[in-house]
Write a protein that holds these residues in place. Structure first.
Motif, mmCIF file in Angstrom:
data_model
loop_
_atom_site.group_PDB
_atom_site.id
_atom_site.type_symbol
_atom_site.label_atom_id
_atom_site.label_comp_id
_atom_site.label_asym_id
_atom_site.label_seq_id
_atom_site.Cartn_x
_atom_site.Cartn_y
_atom_site.Cartn_z
ATOM 1 N N ASP A 18 0.855 -1.181 0.000
ATOM 2 C CA ASP A 18 0.000 0.000 0.000
ATOM 3 C C ASP A 18 0.896 1.238 0.000
ATOM 4 O OD1 ASP A 18 -1.875 1.985 0.336
ATOM 5 O OD2 ASP A 18 -2.545 1.321 2.312
ATOM 6 N N SER A 20 0.155 4.333 -0.057
ATOM 7 C CA SER A 20 -0.331 5.461 0.747
ATOM 8 C C SER A 20 0.147 5.365 2.197
ATOM 9 C CB SER A 20 -1.855 5.566 0.686
ATOM 10 O OG SER A 20 -2.442 4.424 1.247
ATOM 11 N N THR A 21 0.414 4.156 2.684
ATOM 12 C CA THR A 21 0.946 3.985 4.041
ATOM 13 C C THR A 21 2.387 3.495 4.029
ATOM 14 O OG1 THR A 21 0.132 1.708 4.157
ATOM 15 C CG2 THR A 21 -1.325 3.432 5.015
ATOM 16 N N ASP A 49 -7.085 1.949 -0.843
ATOM 17 C CA ASP A 49 -7.667 2.136 -2.175
ATOM 18 C C ASP A 49 -7.144 1.027 -3.072
ATOM 19 O OD1 ASP A 49 -8.441 2.900 -4.700
ATOM 20 O OD2 ASP A 49 -7.705 4.962 -4.515
ATOM 21 N N LEU A 52 -4.589 1.652 -5.929
ATOM 22 C CA LEU A 52 -3.195 1.977 -5.634
ATOM 23 C C LEU A 52 -2.364 0.758 -5.262
ATOM 24 C CD1 LEU A 52 -3.713 5.193 -3.466
ATOM 25 C CD2 LEU A 52 -3.190 5.049 -5.912
#
Length: 133
Positions: A18, A20-21, A49, A52
């Motif tokens: 991921d 985003s993290t 999401d 992504l």
């Protein structure tokens, strides 16, 4: 105009990265427009999401596994000496500590919880004032 792609289906347990993290997570399930991931080795899940996500590389999977193994091997910290759930221990060789411990034991034998609590409070106070470096 943005074109919607067909979401990729993953098997539970698939390791995904991921961005985003910046973490690798284990695919758990789909919830609405998101997927649920959890840290390798267990922990609190998070929403991601699906557009992504990508499969985790060998290096990312290995790193996440090592991190989980290290987390499991951590020994718990020693008990807090000021933990109020535990009765304070007398300092060996201290006459005041011994006397307060005798008072506490006598109160406990008489089932006098109030006097036992008083002795604990006095022993904690004495330890803080006389035995702290």
């Amino acid at each position: 105009m943005r074109q919607e792609s067909t979401p990729t289906r993953h098997e539970p347990g698939t390791l995904l990265f991921d961005p985003s993290t910046n973490k690798v997570g284990e695919y758990r399930d789909r919830v609405g427009p998101y997927v649920m991931l959890r840290p390798v080795g267990g922990g609190r899940e998070w929403q991601a999401d699906p557009a992504l996500l990508r499969p985790a590389t060998t290096r990312e999977r290995l790193s996440a596994g090592v991190r989980a193994a290290n987390d499991r091997s951590q020994t718990p910290p020693p008990p807090d000496p000021e933990d109020m759930r535990r009765p304070p221990a007398p300092v060996p060789g201290c006459a005041t500590c011994d006397e307060l411990d005798r008072l506490r034991q006598a109160a406990r034998a008489a089932h006098d919880r109030s006097a036992e609590t008083d002795a604990n409070v006095l022993l904690r106070q004495h330890r803080r004032e006389e035995h702290r470096p």
